[in-house]
Enzyme design. Structure first.
Site, PDB file in Angstrom:
ATOM      1  N   HIS A 252       0.620  -0.942   0.162  1.00 49.30           N
ATOM      2  CA  HIS A 252      -0.150   0.104   0.245  1.00 49.30           C
ATOM      3  C   HIS A 252       1.231   1.027   0.079  1.00 49.30           C
ATOM      4  O   HIS A 252       0.540   2.180  -0.344  1.00 49.30           O
ATOM      5  CB  HIS A 252      -0.987   0.277   1.148  1.00 49.30           C
ATOM      6  CG  HIS A 252      -1.920   0.925   1.441  1.00 49.30           C
ATOM      7  ND1 HIS A 252      -2.900   1.100   0.375  1.00 49.30           N
ATOM      8  CD2 HIS A 252      -2.075   2.587   2.192  1.00 49.30           C
ATOM      9  CE1 HIS A 252      -3.859   2.432   0.659  1.00 49.30           C
ATOM     10  NE2 HIS A 252      -2.998   3.330   1.792  1.00 49.30           N
ATOM     11  N   HIS A 278     -10.067   8.768  -4.992  1.00 49.36           N
ATOM     12  CA  HIS A 278     -10.606   9.296  -3.878  1.00 49.36           C
ATOM     13  C   HIS A 278     -11.878  10.002  -3.897  1.00 49.36           C
ATOM     14  O   HIS A 278     -12.132  11.143  -4.971  1.00 49.36           O
ATOM     15  CB  HIS A 278     -10.067  10.057  -2.812  1.00 49.36           C
ATOM     16  CG  HIS A 278      -8.952   9.136  -1.840  1.00 49.36           C
ATOM     17  ND1 HIS A 278      -7.657   9.526  -2.034  1.00 49.36           N
ATOM     18  CD2 HIS A 278      -9.207   8.462  -1.002  1.00 49.36           C
ATOM     19  CE1 HIS A 278      -6.796   8.405  -1.337  1.00 49.36           C
ATOM     20  NE2 HIS A 278      -8.188   7.597  -0.458  1.00 49.36           N
ATOM     21  N   TYR A 287      -2.947  11.253   2.715  1.00 47.83           N
ATOM     22  CA  TYR A 287      -2.047  10.256   1.154  1.00 47.83           C
ATOM     23  C   TYR A 287      -1.196  11.571   0.702  1.00 47.83           C
ATOM     24  O   TYR A 287      -0.254  11.592   0.844  1.00 47.83           O
ATOM     25  CB  TYR A 287      -2.669  10.036   0.517  1.00 47.83           C
ATOM     26  CG  TYR A 287      -3.032   8.645   0.556  1.00 47.83           C
ATOM     27  CD1 TYR A 287      -2.892   7.635   0.624  1.00 47.83           C
ATOM     28  CD2 TYR A 287      -4.814   8.310   1.127  1.00 47.83           C
ATOM     29  CE1 TYR A 287      -3.369   6.067   1.311  1.00 47.83           C
ATOM     30  CE2 TYR A 287      -5.284   7.569   1.098  1.00 47.83           C
ATOM     31  CZ  TYR A 287      -4.136   6.318   1.686  1.00 47.83           C
ATOM     32  OH  TYR A 287      -4.905   4.986   1.989  1.00 47.83           O
TER      33      TYR A 287
END
Length: 309
Positions: A252, A278, A287
Site C-alpha cells: 500500500h 478518492h 496521503y
C-alpha cells in the site's frame, strides 16, 4: 376516513436468524466487500452469544453489558482502524434490527470509536522506490506490477483485478472498479508501457497478473488464464513478495508514495482526487501530505536570504 389497523407486537428472532436477515441485505455485487468484512464480525458475535440466544435479550442491562465487555476484550488491543471497522459492522446490524422493531435501543452505546494518530512517515523516498523498481533480480511480473501501482497510484486490489481485455495499451490506460464499484480510469507512464507487452506475451484474455503455476483448486473461469490454467495473483501473495523485497514496507505504501510525490510536484487537489480515485478531500488528505524534505526545499526556495543569493 383512513383504515384503522391493529398493531401486532413484533417477535424478535434469535441472534443467528437476525444476523442472517441483516447479511441478506448486503447480497449485492456493490456490497460484496462490506458483506465479507461484516460477516466475520457478526459470526464472532453469534459464536459468543449463541445462535439460539434471543436477540431481544440484548435489551436487558446484563446482556448489554456482556456484549460491551466481549467487544472490548476482543478488539481493545487491535489498531484503531480495526476496532472501528468491527464496531461499524456491529452498529450497522443493530441499526437494521431496530428498523425491524426487533430492538429498541443500542446495546453498544457505551462504546466509543477510537481516534487514529496520523501516520506521516508512510511515503517512501523517490530514490528508494526507483532503486527497488530497477533491481536486476526482480521478476518481470513484480517489476510490472509495482511500477504500475506507483505510476497509477491505484489500489493494489484494483490493479490485481485487471483482465487483459481491460487494458488500452495504445493509450496507456485501463478501466478499474474503485471502492463502491464505481468504474474509473487509471493511466500509467512509459515505464509500465514498456513492460506490459513483455508480460502479456500476446495474451488477449484472462487476468493480467498470474501465479507462477497452474491453479491447484477449482476457481471461477474469470480468475484463470484459459491457455495455461494459471490463476489470478492474489493480494496476499503480492503483498508478501513486496514486503520481503522492500525490507518491511507494505504494498500500500506504493500508492501512498505516489500521491505524496504528486503533491510535492505541485498537483492540485482536483488532479489528486482523480489520480487516487478518492471521492472526498478528507480521505485524500492523509496521503497527499508532503515529506519533511520537500517542505524544507519549499521553505528554502521562499527564504528571502536564499533568493537574494
Amino acid at each position: 376516513m383512513g383504515a384503522v389497523r391493529q398493531l401486532r407486537p413484533v417477535t424478535a428472532p434469535t441472534v443467528g436468524a437476525a444476523i442472517g436477515a441483516y447479511l441478506s441485505t448486503l447480497d449485492h455485487p456493490e456490497t460484496a466487500g462490506t458483506r465479507r468484512v461484516y460477516t466475520s464480525t457478526l459470526r464472532q458475535l453469534r459464536d459468543h452469544l449463541g445462535a439460539d440466544h434471543p436477540l431481544s435479550a440484548l435489551e436487558q442491562d446484563e446482556d448489554a453489558a456482556r456484549l460491551v465487555d466481549w467487544f472490548t476484550r476482543r478488539w481493545a488491543e487491535q489498531a484503531p482502524a480495526t476496532f472501528n471497522r468491527n464496531l461499524d459492522a456491529l452498529r450497522s446490524a443493530i441499526g437494521y434490527w431496530r428498523d425491524q422493531d426487533w430492538l429498541h435501543s443500542d446495546p453498544t452505546r457505551p462504546l466509543r470509536r477510537r481516534g487514529r494518530a496520523p501516520d506521516r512517515t508512510r511515503a517512501l523516498p523517490k530514490t528508494a522506490i526507483e532503486d527497488l523498481l530497477t533491481r536486476d533480480n526482480l521478476s518481470l511480473r513484480e517489476k510490472t506490477l509495482w511500477r504500475m501501482l506507483y505510476e497509477t497510484a491505484a489500489r493494489a486490489s484494483e490493479v490485481l483485478a485487471l483482465d487483459v481485455a481491460d487494458l488500452d495499451l495504445r493509450n496507456r490506460c485501463a478501466k478499474v472498479r474503485r471502492k463502491g464499484s464505481a468504474v474509473d480510469v487509471i493511466i500509467w507512464q512509459t515505464g509500465t508501457a514498456r513492460l506490459l507487452p513483455r508480460l502479456l506475451r500476446g495474451r488477449r484474455r484472462g487476468p493480467v497478473f498470474l501465479t507462477d503455476r497452474r491453479a491447484r483448486l477449482p476457481l471461477a473461469p474469470t480468475d484463470l488464464d484459459p491457455a495455461t490454467g494459471q490463476a489470478r495473483l492474489s493480494y496476499r501473495r503480492a503483498a508478501e513478495l513486496f514486503t520481503a523485497a522492500a525490507g518491511g514496507a507494505t504494498l500500500h505504501q506504493l500508492r501512498h508514495s505516489a500521491l505524496t510525490h504528486a503533491a510535492e510536484d505541485g498537483a492540485n487537489t482536483s488532479t489528486l482526487l482523480s489520480y487516487s480515485g478518492h471521492t472526498s478531500v478528507a480521505s485524500l488528505a492523509r496521503y497527499a501530505r508532503v515529506s519533511p524534505e520537500a517542505l524544507g526545499r519549499w521553505q528554502q526556495q521562499r527564504d528571502p536570504t536564499t533568493r537574494r543569493r
